[in-house]
Design a protein around this motif. Structure first.
Motif, PDB file in Angstrom:
ATOM      1  N   GLY A  96       1.017  -1.174  -0.008  1.00 34.61           N
ATOM      2  CA  GLY A  96      -0.285   0.060  -0.070  1.00 34.61           C
ATOM      3  C   GLY A  96       1.037   1.756   0.022  1.00 34.61           C
ATOM      4  N   ASP A  97      -0.039   2.419   0.737  1.00 29.34           N
ATOM      5  CA  ASP A  97       0.760   3.138   0.356  1.00 29.34           C
ATOM      6  C   ASP A  97       2.554   3.066   1.379  1.00 29.34           C
ATOM      7  N   VAL A  98       3.357   3.898   0.383  1.00 32.02           N
ATOM      8  CA  VAL A  98       4.845   3.824   0.685  1.00 32.02           C
ATOM      9  C   VAL A  98       5.421   5.016   1.610  1.00 32.02           C
ATOM     10  N   ARG A 153      21.655   4.402   2.293  1.00 34.02           N
ATOM     11  CA  ARG A 153      20.039   3.254   1.388  1.00 34.02           C
ATOM     12  C   ARG A 153      18.240   3.894   1.461  1.00 34.02           C
ATOM     13  N   ILE A 154      17.870   3.365   1.076  1.00 27.84           N
ATOM     14  CA  ILE A 154      16.803   4.013   0.289  1.00 27.84           C
ATOM     15  C   ILE A 154      15.573   2.845   1.529  1.00 27.84           C
ATOM     16  N   TRP A 155      14.938   3.536   2.533  1.00 28.38           N
ATOM     17  CA  TRP A 155      13.961   2.507   3.341  1.00 28.38           C
ATOM     18  C   TRP A 155      12.326   3.096   3.098  1.00 28.38           C
ATOM     19  N   LEU A 156      12.225   1.838   2.617  1.00 26.90           N
ATOM     20  CA  LEU A 156      10.498   2.233   2.015  1.00 26.90           C
ATOM     21  C   LEU A 156       9.211   1.494   3.287  1.00 26.90           C
ATOM     22  N   PHE A 157       9.438   2.866   3.741  1.00 24.98           N
ATOM     23  CA  PHE A 157       8.397   1.941   4.659  1.00 24.98           C
ATOM     24  C   PHE A 157       6.584   1.445   3.507  1.00 24.98           C
ATOM     25  N   TYR A 158       6.167   0.388   3.883  1.00 21.85           N
ATOM     26  CA  TYR A 158       4.964   0.589   3.577  1.00 21.85           C
ATOM     27  C   TYR A 158       3.529  -0.072   3.755  1.00 21.85           C
ATOM     28  N   ASP A 196      -5.605   0.365  12.690  1.00 19.19           N
ATOM     29  CA  ASP A 196      -5.096   0.796  11.779  1.00 19.19           C
ATOM     30  C   ASP A 196      -3.800   1.626  12.038  1.00 19.19           C
ATOM     31  N   CYS A 197      -2.726   1.413  11.735  1.00 16.91           N
ATOM     32  CA  CYS A 197      -1.459   2.322  11.525  1.00 16.91           C
ATOM     33  C   CYS A 197      -1.219   3.017   9.584  1.00 16.91           C
ATOM     34  N   TYR A 198      -1.804   3.873   9.672  1.00 17.35           N
ATOM     35  CA  TYR A 198      -2.234   4.072   8.098  1.00 17.35           C
ATOM     36  C   TYR A 198      -0.795   5.197   7.880  1.00 17.35           C
ATOM     37  N   THR A 199      -1.045   5.814   6.744  1.00 15.51           N
ATOM     38  CA  THR A 199       0.132   6.879   5.928  1.00 15.51           C
ATOM     39  C   THR A 199       0.774   7.627   7.337  1.00 15.51           C
ATOM     40  N   GLY A 200       1.931   7.739   7.001  1.00 21.27           N
ATOM     41  CA  GLY A 200       2.689   9.242   7.406  1.00 21.27           C
ATOM     42  C   GLY A 200       4.063   9.556   7.471  1.00 21.27           C
ATOM     43  N   SER A 201       5.291  10.090   8.105  1.00 26.61           N
ATOM     44  CA  SER A 201       6.151  10.007   7.303  1.00 26.61           C
ATOM     45  C   SER A 201       7.003  10.183   8.036  1.00 26.61           C
ATOM     46  N   VAL A 202       8.676   9.974   8.355  1.00 25.18           N
ATOM     47  CA  VAL A 202       9.698   9.443   9.207  1.00 25.18           C
ATOM     48  C   VAL A 202       9.929  10.761   9.034  1.00 25.18           C
ATOM     49  N   VAL A 203      11.944  10.942  10.263  1.00 23.59           N
ATOM     50  CA  VAL A 203      12.145  12.221   9.851  1.00 23.59           C
ATOM     51  C   VAL A 203      13.304  11.630  11.429  1.00 23.59           C
ATOM     52  N   THR A 204      14.434  12.573  10.698  1.00 17.73           N
ATOM     53  CA  THR A 204      15.494  12.537  11.883  1.00 17.73           C
ATOM     54  C   THR A 204      15.632  13.540  12.387  1.00 17.73           C
ATOM     55  N   ASP A 205      16.188  13.962  13.845  1.00 12.20           N
ATOM     56  CA  ASP A 205      16.222  15.562  14.182  1.00 12.20           C
ATOM     57  C   ASP A 205      18.025  15.555  14.379  1.00 12.20           C
ATOM     58  N   TRP A 260      -6.772  -1.223  -3.357  1.00 12.73           N
ATOM     59  CA  TRP A 260      -6.323  -0.360  -2.943  1.00 12.73           C
ATOM     60  C   TRP A 260      -4.751  -2.029  -2.980  1.00 12.73           C
ATOM     61  N   ALA A 261      -3.772  -1.042  -3.722  1.00 13.42           N
ATOM     62  CA  ALA A 261      -2.840  -1.930  -2.728  1.00 13.42           C
ATOM     63  C   ALA A 261      -1.727  -2.998  -4.271  1.00 13.42           C
ATOM     64  N   GLY A 262      -1.414  -3.210  -4.388  1.00  9.63           N
ATOM     65  CA  GLY A 262      -0.200  -3.820  -5.274  1.00  9.63           C
ATOM     66  C   GLY A 262       0.668  -4.270  -5.184  1.00  9.63           C
TER      67      GLY A 262
END
Length: 476
Positions: free
Chosen positions: A12-14, A22-27, A74-83, A280-282
């Motif tokens: 689903g949403d990446v 590296r590129i970390w692809l949470f989905y 349900d854990c739906y879409t968001g984002s990841v950052v670093t401080d 939805w998703a694929g």
């Protein structure tokens, strides 16, 4: 497999994140359970990582769904950052059992990591819902960023006002924070008065331009973007304001090693059938963006993916149905086609052709029958300035010869504006089983899915005009 999918489930949403080279692809891991209110498990975040979008490491589930009564069932879409010291993961919490007559509430949730993207600790005390004036059922997809290193953090969300026409309530809400824990409501980033909502917002700066990316399902299920000279807008539509078509949804971007990638998913279809409805998703898919002078984005396949198909050979074509022996032997006032021998179901087809002025249509046949009658059609239409995906046979409403879906001239969800002046054009087609991506002139992309292809036989065609073929290759 270029279009990656987990062994069990669907992408689903990446949520892409560049970290530790590296590129970390949470989905969102869609395991397609039954009725979500029947006590089944909710939706978690899973993770796959890569350095080249060709080789992937599957890390499995990294953010577990909450229990039956939790706000983040349900854990739906968001984002990841670093401080700089910790990683912060913001996500949407949802539980179909919590809400009111208008639907389940959505909340913003927070988790942290000491630096390992596979290990997260939830901070439920930081959870918050929509403030007054915003619908609590639509408060999702938090995207966190900074406009400058010394500026406060900003969070934008897919939200809806409580008081305005239902189809035009969508707003990109905004909050600010100095510590990533306490958030204060700020003026909205964008109020288009046009959409039900704008999902999966994504904001970034590239040179002198700022970009706001979002996915909408009001006019069409597409990922779009707007551009501005500053981080607060005004947000203007570029010449081509879409990333792809219907079959590349909820795309979010990531900057990595000075390059900008957009990652979305190619949806499955109900019943694994071409006539089925989109689901939805694929499968995960990626495009690399290139910035044009006026801020418009061009999209193509990353060089690493192209390099993975290195064993290239020319395709020999045979004319069908009385066409000239080969393309380029004069313009035609009819439909003319040329068909090649079958190629692997996973391959890269590249066409370079010099298209004559006034040509009505030309393009690539995929999965074509020996006579060119059936197949997947990548049709470029210079007079309309667009590329479309078509397929034959189309559906039928009855046995009579006229009872064919002729009033559906192409897959209406799979159309892209595309400049096609007379001259040389390059068309790349990446086939990966039932999924595919088309790129024209390293500028316009069109992803698709085809379940009933038949033999994977490529070909070319032209209608009312012509082209001179420079090359047609297939790389394995």
């Amino acid at each position: 497999m270029i279009h990656w999918r987990p062994v069990s489930g669907f992408v689903g949403d990446v949520i892409p994140f560049s970290h530790a080279e590296r590129i970390w692809l949470f989905y969102l891991l869609d395991e397609r359970p039954g009725d979500p209110t029947d006590g089944a498990s909710g939706m978690p975040w899973a993770l796959v990582s890569t350095t080249d979008f060709v080789h992937f490491t599957d890390h499995g589930v990294v953010l577990q769904a909450g229990d039956r009564d939790a706000e983040d069932f349900d854990c739906y879409t968001g984002s990841v950052v670093t401080d700089g010291s910790r990683l912060h993961l913001f996500y949407t919490g949802h539980n179909p059992r919590r809400g009111d007559a208008d639907g389940a509430f959505q909340v913003v949730c927070h988790a942290v990591s000491d630096g390992d993207p596979t290990e997260w600790t939830k901070l439920p005390a930081h959870t918050f819902g929509a403030p007054a004036g915003y619908m609590p059922q639509d408060w999702r997809d938090p995207f966190v960023y900074r406009t400058a290193p010394d500026e406060p953090w900003q969070m934008v969300l897919a939200a809806r006002y409580t008081d305005s026409p239902a189809r035009r309530r969508g707003v990109v809400a905004r909050l600010t924070s100095t510590d990533l824990e306490q958030w204060e409501l700020a003026d909205p980033l964008w109020e288009p008065h046009r959409f039900i909502t704008q999902e999966c917002p994504d904001v970034f700066r590239w040179g002198d331009w700022w970009y706001l990316v979002y996915s909408e399902f009001t006019d069409a299920f597409q990922t779009r973007y707007r551009i501005a000279r500053g981080p607060d807008g005004p947000w203007l539509a570029p010449r081509r304001d879409t990333v792809d078509g219907r079959a590349f949804y909820a795309a979010k971007s990531v900057e990595h090693a000075g390059r900008r990638f957009f990652i979305g998913w190619i949806p499955t279809k109900q019943g694994d059938c071409d006539a089925g409805s989109w689901q939805w998703a694929g499968d995960l898919a990626v495009l690399e963006a290139r910035q044009e002078d006026d801020g418009t984005l061009a999209f193509g396949l990353p060089a690493e993916i192209l390099a993975a198909f290195s064993d290239a050979e020319q395709v020999k074509l045979a004319a069908v149905d009385g066409a000239a022996t080969k393309p380029g032997e004069g313009a035609v006032d009819r439909y003319a086609a040329w068909i090649g021998d079958p190629v692997p179901e996973r391959c890269l087809i590249t066409v370079r052709a010099d298209v004559e002025a006034g040509t009505q249509a030309f393009g690539v046949l995929l999965h074509a029958g020996a006579d060119g009658e059936d197949g997947t059609v990548v049709r470029l239409e210079p007079q309309r300035g667009r590329i479309v995906l078509d397929r034959w046979p189309r559906g039928r409403t009855g046995p009579a010869q006229w009872q064919v879906d002729g009033d559906v001239p192409y897959a209406v969800e799979l159309e892209r504006a595309c400049p096609l002046p007379p001259g040389v054009h390059t068309v790349q087609v990446l086939l990966d089983g039932t999924t595919g991506q088309v790129v024209v002139d390293d500028r316009v992309a069109l992803s698709f899915r085809r379940y009933e292809p038949g033999a994977c036989r490529p070909g070319l065609f032209a209608t009312d005009g012509g082209f001179t073929l420079a090359s047609l290759t297939v790389a394995r």
